[in-house]
Each structure stands twice: as structure tokens, then as C-alpha cells.
Design a protein around this motif. Sequence first.
Motif, PDB file in Angstrom:
ATOM      1  N   GLY A 261      45.970 -39.456   9.816  1.00 48.24           N
ATOM      2  CA  GLY A 261      46.992 -38.624  10.440  1.00 48.24           C
ATOM      3  C   GLY A 261      47.449 -37.546   9.482  1.00 48.24           C
ATOM      4  O   GLY A 261      46.798 -37.272   8.471  1.00 48.24           O
ATOM      5  N   PHE A 262      48.585 -36.931   9.782  1.00 48.28           N
ATOM      6  CA  PHE A 262      49.119 -35.899   8.891  1.00 48.28           C
ATOM      7  C   PHE A 262      50.638 -35.997   8.861  1.00 48.28           C
ATOM      8  O   PHE A 262      51.274 -36.485   9.808  1.00 48.28           O
ATOM      9  CB  PHE A 262      48.676 -34.502   9.334  1.00 48.28           C
ATOM     10  N   THR A 263      51.189 -35.552   7.751  1.00 44.24           N
ATOM     11  CA  THR A 263      52.636 -35.546   7.582  1.00 44.24           C
ATOM     12  C   THR A 263      53.091 -34.108   7.404  1.00 44.24           C
ATOM     13  O   THR A 263      52.655 -33.423   6.471  1.00 44.24           O
ATOM     14  CB  THR A 263      53.055 -36.376   6.358  1.00 44.24           C
ATOM     15  N   LEU A 264      53.935 -33.659   8.310  1.00 43.32           N
ATOM     16  CA  LEU A 264      54.450 -32.290   8.267  1.00 43.32           C
ATOM     17  C   LEU A 264      55.949 -32.336   8.039  1.00 43.32           C
ATOM     18  O   LEU A 264      56.689 -32.880   8.866  1.00 43.32           O
ATOM     19  CB  LEU A 264      54.127 -31.560   9.572  1.00 43.32           C
ATOM     20  N   GLU A 265      56.353 -31.822   6.885  1.00 43.66           N
ATOM     21  CA  GLU A 265      57.765 -31.744   6.510  1.00 43.66           C
ATOM     22  C   GLU A 265      58.462 -33.090   6.693  1.00 43.66           C
ATOM     23  O   GLU A 265      59.535 -33.204   7.281  1.00 43.66           O
ATOM     24  CB  GLU A 265      58.462 -30.643   7.313  1.00 43.66           C
ATOM     25  N   GLY A 266      57.798 -34.139   6.198  1.00 46.09           N
ATOM     26  CA  GLY A 266      58.394 -35.467   6.179  1.00 46.09           C
ATOM     27  C   GLY A 266      58.130 -36.318   7.399  1.00 46.09           C
ATOM     28  O   GLY A 266      58.421 -37.521   7.388  1.00 46.09           O
ATOM     29  N   LYS A 267      57.575 -35.778   8.460  1.00 52.96           N
ATOM     30  CA  LYS A 267      57.324 -36.549   9.676  1.00 52.96           C
ATOM     31  C   LYS A 267      55.837 -36.852   9.803  1.00 52.96           C
ATOM     32  O   LYS A 267      55.007 -35.947   9.794  1.00 52.96           O
ATOM     33  CB  LYS A 267      57.806 -35.788  10.909  1.00 52.96           C
ATOM     34  N   PHE A 268      55.513 -38.143   9.938  1.00 48.27           N
ATOM     35  CA  PHE A 268      54.118 -38.554  10.035  1.00 48.27           C
ATOM     36  C   PHE A 268      53.643 -38.526  11.484  1.00 48.27           C
ATOM     37  O   PHE A 268      54.344 -38.978  12.395  1.00 48.27           O
ATOM     38  CB  PHE A 268      53.929 -39.961   9.470  1.00 48.27           C
ATOM     39  N   HIS A 269      52.433 -37.990  11.684  1.00 45.54           N
ATOM     40  CA  HIS A 269      51.813 -37.923  13.010  1.00 45.54           C
ATOM     41  C   HIS A 269      50.510 -38.715  12.949  1.00 45.54           C
ATOM     42  O   HIS A 269      49.534 -38.258  12.338  1.00 45.54           O
ATOM     43  CB  HIS A 269      51.519 -36.470  13.398  1.00 45.54           C
ATOM     44  N   PRO A 270      50.451 -39.899  13.549  1.00 45.61           N
ATOM     45  CA  PRO A 270      49.221 -40.696  13.504  1.00 45.61           C
ATOM     46  C   PRO A 270      48.123 -40.084  14.375  1.00 45.61           C
ATOM     47  O   PRO A 270      48.403 -39.479  15.416  1.00 45.61           O
ATOM     48  CB  PRO A 270      49.662 -42.056  14.042  1.00 45.61           C
TER      49      PRO A 270
END
Length: 371
Positions: A261-270
Motif C-alpha cells: 500500500g502507500f502512506t500519504l501524509e500519515g494516512k495508510f492506504h492498503p
Amino acid sequence: MLQKHIEDIQSGIKAGRYGNEASVSQGIVLRLLQALGWPTYDTQVVCPEYSLEGRRVDYALCHPASKPIAFIEVKQIGQSAGAERQLFEYAFHIGVPLAILTDGQEWNFFLPAEQGDYTERRVYKLDIVEREISESVARLDRYLSYAQVSSGQAIAAAREDYKNISRNRQMFSSLPEAWSKLVSEEDDLLLELLADKVESLCGFKPDLDTVAKFLREKVSLNSGGIQERERPIQFTKPAAAPASIEPRPQRQTIASEHPVGFTLEGKFHPCRNGREVLVGVFEALSVRDASFLERFASRPKHGRTRRYLARSPAELYPGRPDLAAEHFSKLKSGWFVGTNVSRAQIERIAEMACEVARLRFGRELTVNVGE
């Protein structure tokens, strides 16, 4: 005229008529100089035994009179190896631009003031016995004719030839590094070419991750060329006798420690896989900034032969309708993202996206595309 002289000299060399340095000097060197237009009778132009503070060079070719423009050092046939140093010392002493070392059969033309070792400063090596007569005539005229030398054209031609040789040498020496970068950076064109070739051989096309893995694990470059990496020999210890040992708790896998997944500005997106990571990054950044997709697409260069983001699948893969037919994902905004990419390429595209979005890759945006 020059051709006739060379033919006669060839016969003489093969017959062993030039048995010492003096016979080479008189029977070959002076003969060719005269055929090339030099006034060999004028010792202020063709100066024999030119003196340099107690040292002597066999011939100084002068223009104007008494001012050396080229040195010729003569050796017995087969005895010229290693004489470059002496000749270079002569030439450097008074700044003579052209130096010639010959044993009558081999003619070595040097530019002493250029860079490199002796062989790298050699412009041309001519063997008048082994080369075609026409080649010998052309080279002797180019570097040694009186008209060419006195006009400065011979020196200019030698320098131009030296630049070409030096350029070719630099290009050749850079090939290993270039190949290493293509492999390590998983260049998209290289991966596609290899995948296409596999398909043409067996009818099945591997995905780019498979091709990239093959290059990483199987291909290396050494002085002998591209070779398959040898697998290290692994020795298996004999199985130990069973013992009553408490079972260890199972280690947590890397995948669970670092989910895809990816983490954008502290929020993880699985995400389920790397391609979902790629699409998710574009979707998230377009929500964050409505102008992001337009600005990313306007970058002058994406991949070597393709675009990573475009208005249509055909624009993603110019000239490759086979890829445009299936390797894409349509964003909610109507833009298309190319998905025929390896995991390493996904990470590079995410880094490019950070440049456009003015984010710090690895800090404000991190990605994990899986193994």
C-alpha cells in the motif's frame, strides 16, 4: 608514383634487403619522404641527426626551414617496440606537434601533446606490408606529405582523427556502466524488448516484474561480456536427531510487517498489489490537488518510450497497440494510467509524482509495492 615506391619497398622487406637501421633510414624513410614531396636534399627542411642538448633524433621535418614541425625516429625492422618514450622526450622538449616512430614496415603517428599513455596518443599505426597499398598511400599522404604538413592540414587531420579515436574509446569504456544502469534501474524499454523477444520465442509474454527479476538475479557484466550469475554453492548440514524442543513461535512475515500500500501524509492506504499502489497514488494526489494530473501529464518526459499518464491508452504506449489494448487503468477523472510497469518503475513513478505534488518522497509519501 608513391604506390610504386611502396610496392618496391614491400618486396625489399620480404626479401630481407633492409637488415639494419641505416638501410631502413636511407632505403625506406628518405625514399618515401622524397616521394611525398619533401626536399630531402635540403638539410634545413629534412634535417638528419637533429641535435637536442646532447640528444639526437633521426630526422626533424622543418617548416619553415630549421623549425621542426615533426620528428621521425627510425629503428631496425622489428625493433621499434619501447622507443616511444625516447621519441616523446624529444618532441616535448621543443613542443613538436607530430612524432613518427618507424622501423620501415610499421609507421606509428603520435600527437605527443595530447592526453593518455603512449598508445592512447597514437593516432594511427600503419603496416605497409600488411595493409592494402591504397590504404598506405592515403595514410602517408594524410599525415606525412610535404604539402599537407607545411600547410598545417596534416596536424589538423591527425588531431581530428585523435578526437574520434578518443571519443570511441570513451564510449566503449562507458558501455559496462551504461548496461549496469539499464539493468539496475529496470529501464522500461529494455524490459519491454526482452519480454517481446520471449513472447516471439515461446508464445507467452512475461510480465515486466518477471523480466526485471531475471535481470537482477541472472545477468551480470564482466570483462568477458554478459554472463549468467553463478549460484553460490550451498552445503546442507546433516539432519540432527529429533529432540524434544519447544516449538518456537512463528515469525511474523515481512508482508505482514510491511503491508502492500502507500502512506500519504500519515494516512495508510492498503492495496492488493503494486499496480493498485500506482493507481491509488494518482487518485489520492488528484483529490489532494485538482491540478495534479494535468501538471504530471505535462512533464516533457515520462519513460523512455511511453507516457505514464495520458488522456487515452494509445497515448500511453505510442506505436504499441498491443500494450494499449490491455495495460492501463482508468482513473475516476477520466485520465489513464499505464500499468505495464515493474515494481521498481512504480516506485520511480511515485517519486516523480512527489516532485509534481511538491511532496517529500519517502517521508510525506511512502510506498510498498510488495515482493
